[in-house]
Design an enzyme around this catalytic site. Structure first.
Site, short mmCIF file in Angstrom:
data_model
loop_
_atom_site.label_atom_id
_atom_site.label_comp_id
_atom_site.label_asym_id
_atom_site.label_seq_id
_atom_site.Cartn_x
_atom_site.Cartn_y
_atom_site.Cartn_z
N CYS A 1 0.86 -1.18 0.00
CA CYS A 1 0.00 0.00 0.00
C CYS A 1 0.89 1.23 0.00
O CYS A 1 2.09 1.13 0.22
CB CYS A 1 -0.88 0.01 1.23
N ARG B 1 1.57 1.73 -5.81
CA ARG B 1 1.77 0.77 -4.72
C ARG B 1 0.51 -0.02 -4.38
O ARG B 1 0.53 -0.94 -3.58
CB ARG B 1 2.25 1.50 -3.47
N TRP C 1 -3.77 -1.85 -1.49
CA TRP C 1 -3.77 -3.14 -2.21
C TRP C 1 -4.26 -4.15 -1.19
O TRP C 1 -3.57 -4.44 -0.22
CB TRP C 1 -2.36 -3.48 -2.69
N ASN D 1 0.76 0.01 6.07
CA ASN D 1 1.26 -0.76 4.94
C ASN D 1 1.96 -1.99 5.51
O ASN D 1 2.95 -1.85 6.22
CB ASN D 1 2.25 0.09 4.13
N GLY D 2 1.43 -3.16 5.22
CA GLY D 2 2.03 -4.38 5.75
C GLY D 2 0.95 -5.36 6.14
O GLY D 2 -0.20 -5.24 5.72
N GLU E 1 10.38 -12.80 -20.45
CA GLU E 1 10.14 -11.40 -20.06
C GLU E 1 9.18 -10.73 -21.05
O GLU E 1 8.27 -9.99 -20.66
CB GLU E 1 11.48 -10.66 -19.98
N LYS F 1 5.46 -9.07 -20.17
CA LYS F 1 5.02 -7.71 -20.52
C LYS F 1 3.65 -7.75 -21.19
O LYS F 1 2.79 -6.93 -20.94
CB LYS F 1 6.03 -7.03 -21.46
N GLU G 1 0.97 -8.71 -18.45
CA GLU G 1 0.71 -7.67 -17.45
C GLU G 1 -0.03 -6.48 -18.06
O GLU G 1 -0.89 -5.90 -17.41
CB GLU G 1 2.03 -7.13 -16.89
N HIS H 1 8.06 -31.66 -27.08
CA HIS H 1 7.88 -32.54 -25.92
C HIS H 1 6.49 -32.37 -25.30
O HIS H 1 6.26 -32.80 -24.18
CB HIS H 1 8.99 -32.29 -24.90
N LYS I 1 3.14 -2.25 -7.34
CA LYS I 1 4.54 -2.14 -7.76
C LYS I 1 5.48 -2.92 -6.84
O LYS I 1 6.34 -3.65 -7.32
CB LYS I 1 4.94 -0.67 -7.79
O1 M6R Z 1 10.72 -4.63 -6.99
P1 M6R Z 1 11.11 -5.97 -7.55
O2 M6R Z 1 12.00 -5.86 -8.73
O3 M6R Z 1 11.69 -6.88 -6.52
O4 M6R Z 1 9.77 -6.62 -8.04
C1 M6R Z 1 9.73 -7.94 -8.51
C2 M6R Z 1 8.46 -8.22 -9.26
O5 M6R Z 1 7.35 -8.06 -8.42
C3 M6R Z 1 8.31 -7.32 -10.48
O6 M6R Z 1 9.37 -7.46 -11.36
C4 M6R Z 1 7.00 -7.65 -11.22
O7 M6R Z 1 7.10 -8.91 -11.82
C5 M6R Z 1 6.67 -6.57 -12.23
N1 M6R Z 1 5.25 -6.40 -12.26
C6 M6R Z 1 7.19 -6.87 -13.60
O8 M6R Z 1 6.78 -5.98 -14.56
#
Ligand code: M6R
Length: 590
Positions: free
Chosen positions: A2, A29, A74, A100-101, A468, A472, A475, A491, A585
């Site tokens: 959060c 966040r 969140w 937050n936590g 990766e 993208k 997400e 396979h 994030k």
């Molecule tokens: O802050 P971090 O790099 O540790 O975060 C790791 C993942 O949560 C972060 O890379 C996540 O997969 C992103 N949404 C990727 O775009």
């Protein structure tokens, strides 16, 4: 996960509006719901406004005030409802809490407080903090000491802010979740990170675990929570600029950050030479490389593993959430490289702590500064990509991968050569990211927009690159995109291919080219539409996005195609590319 923000002594008397603006900067966040609490300038009770959904262009109807706290959520405990949104009040309405936590022992605390006749309105763990402080105040303690004592009883990683009506103050405490203080001219701020108050001040203090601060009109006092003793507050000035946290003419942060990579890669190549050479020496002296991260950072670890192999070094790569069964193998010879944009990812912190406990040398490859990971680490390699605001990681990833490439090369004494290659990479990508090439990716997005499933293949470095790329797309556009090592196709997974299924094939112009082309041919024979992402054209491709020929670094261009394609697909499908659904994030919970 959060975001929390607050202000004391708002010169405009519009503290609610100031907090609302600050929360917009922290929305990455968490964006399930938001809320603000103020003490009205005209006197009377604490006033609260809470709403489900993103802040967007929300306005607040709260009255004039000079002190306020706010929260963007969140959800962890309790559904996404107005009632569960923070801030939360005690029974008397004297104190409001933002958090937050996760309070891991909240059920026990709640039962005790219920026995003391406290009435709960929400399903959150946070509300217990408000009632526990109210209970503690009954013993005659000051608000500061009541907050400190309650905070000491909370199990888990937590950061809280407590607005007290009688004292006209905000008490904040940190254990495991980030908290920063901003010292303005006569105004004082708190935030989960500095982006929320950067517009007002760059003079900051990052709280350490076990520290608290009290913000009043007279200034900020710092405390040690356990001893409740006051500590000296030594601030420093952050070098981030206000423009770094603005869109700068781009419609979204995501697009801005994708484009910025040409500069951030060049910048990162100029940083950390001393640290990288020191770690390279440890590797050359027999140090064992273990790379670890989550999500994009894990794919960075996987790609870096190939770079280390190319440099003659065996490295291991783990998703941090799967590291614990292997933590027992970490020892004094282990160089544990924790990769993280935020430095706050719970699973990465847990893995890093486990490795360190067994004697490993902990190296943080981070972007955000003053994080928990940074504090834990023996060596800090800050990649310097600047604030990454979009939830979807782009420029932090390429800066981290560039840094790990430099490290792998430094082991064989090729640091300078690698640095030149990185500078060249930035320059080549800059020339390649022309409006014409971006339009080609946009046009491809238009062709693919209605598909719900896509597959990707790659080999060696282009396998993690494909993973990766797929992340993208998932997400940003919510399309199912799945990457396979091209060798895996036959396979089993080739069964997924039907007439017209979009399949991306990612290439470098190297010894893997022919094998991946053969896999693409096999996919095409089963009806797939082949989209080549490569420096060269081939008859197998139905569509082709040409990327720069950069040898082992070709994956950087290939991945940027995935970032842009995800962005354009997301826009076309009406998603919010900066704040994808269900995400936050920094993932600060397990
Ligand atoms: O802050 P971090 O790099 O540790 O975060 C790791 C993942 O949560 C972060 O890379 C996540 O997969 C992103 N949404 C990727 O775009």
């Amino acid at each position: 996960m959060c975001g929390i923000f607050g202000i004391v002594n708002d010169g405009t008397s519009q503290a609610a509006q100031t907090v609302l603006d600050g929360l917009k900067k922290l929305e990455y966040r968490g964006y399930d719901s938001w809320g603000i609490a103020i003490i009205p300038k005209s006197g009377g009770r604490i006033r609260i406004e809470k709403h489900v959904g993103k802040i967007g262009s929300a306005k607040t109807t709260l009255p004039d005030s000079t002190i306020a706290i706010g929260h963007t959520r969140w959800a962890t405990h309790g559904g996404v409802t107005d009632i569960n949104a923070h801030p939360h009040l005690d029974c008397s309405g004297q104190i409001a809490v933002i958090h937050n936590g996760i309070v891991e022992n909240y059920q026990d605390l709640k039962e005790e407080l219920k026995r003391e006749k406290h009435t709960f309105h929400s399903e959150t763990d946070t509300e217990v903090i408000a009632h526990a402080i109210e209970e503690e105040l009954k013993t005659g303690r000051s608000i500061n000491h009541a907050v400190f004592s309650v905070f000491n009883t909370l199990v888990g990683s937590n950061a809280i802010g407590v607005l007290d009506l009688h004292a006209g103050s905000i008490v904040i405490c940190r254990n495991g979740s980030p908290l920063a203080i901003g010292i303005g001219s006569n105004s004082y701020y708190l935030g989960s990170d500095v982006t929320a108050f950067l517009k007002f001040t760059r003079r900051v203090y990052f709280l350490a675990d076990g520290e608290a601060a009290v913000l009043t009109v007279n200034g900020v006092k710092l405390y040690d929570i356990s001893s409740q003793a006051e500590k000296k507050l030594v601030t420093h000035t952050v070098d981030w600029k206000v423009e770094d946290v603005q869109k700068g003419g781009y419609p979204h942060f995501l697009l801005k950050e994708i484009i910025e990579q040409t500069a951030t890669i060049k910048k990162t190549a100029r940083l950390n030479e001393t640290e990288l050479k020191q770690i390279a020496k440890k590797i050359a002296d027999g140090g064992r490389v273990v790379l670890c991260g989550c999500g994009t950072a894990f794919y960075c670890a996987l790609a870096a593993k190939y770079y280390f192999s190319l440099a003659g070094i065996e490295a291991q790569a783990y998703g941090a959430y799967e590291f614990l069964p292997f933590a027992k193998f970490a020892d004094k010879k282990t160089l544990f490289i924790a990769i993280s944009q935020s430095g706050e990812t719970a699973d990465t912190l847990i893995a890093a702590k486990a490795a360190k406990k067994n004697g490993a040398h902990l190296i943080a490859v981070v972007n955000a500064r003053a994080s928990t990971l940074e504090r834990l680490s023996d060596t800090i390699i800050a990649v310097g990509a600047g604030p990454e605001i979009a939830v979807v990681s782009t420029k932090a990833f390429t800066a981290q991968l560039a840094t790990l490439y430099l490290l792998s090369r430094a082991v064989g004494g090729k640091y300078k050569e690698a640095q030149k290659a990185m500078t060249n990479l930035g320059a080549v990508l800059e020339k390649w990211l022309t409006p014409k090439n971006r339009t080609a990716i946009l046009n491809l997005a238009k062709k693919l927009i209605d598909y719900e499933d896509m597959y990707l293949i790659g080999k060696h470095l282009n396998f993690p690159a494909a993973m990766e790329f797929a992340l993208k797309i998932k997400e940003t556009s919510y399309i199912h995109a799945e990457a396979f090592a091209s060798g895996e196709l036959k396979h089993g997974v080739i069964t997924l291919i039907q007439k017209g299924t979009p399949c991306f094939a990612l290439f470098a112009n190297d010894e893997t080219r022919q094998e991946v082309l053969s896999s693409a041919t096999e996919l095409k024979a089963r009806g797939a539409t082949i989209i080549g992402i490569s420096p060269f054209a081939a008859p197998e491709f139905n569509y082709h996005i040409q990327t720069p020929e950069l040898g082992d670094l070709t994956i950087f261009g290939n991945i940027i195609v995935g970032q842009l394609l995800g962005y354009y697909l997301g826009i076309g499908r009406g998603t919010d590319p900066d704040k994808p659904r269900n995400l936050a994030k920094s993932v600060t919970v397990k």
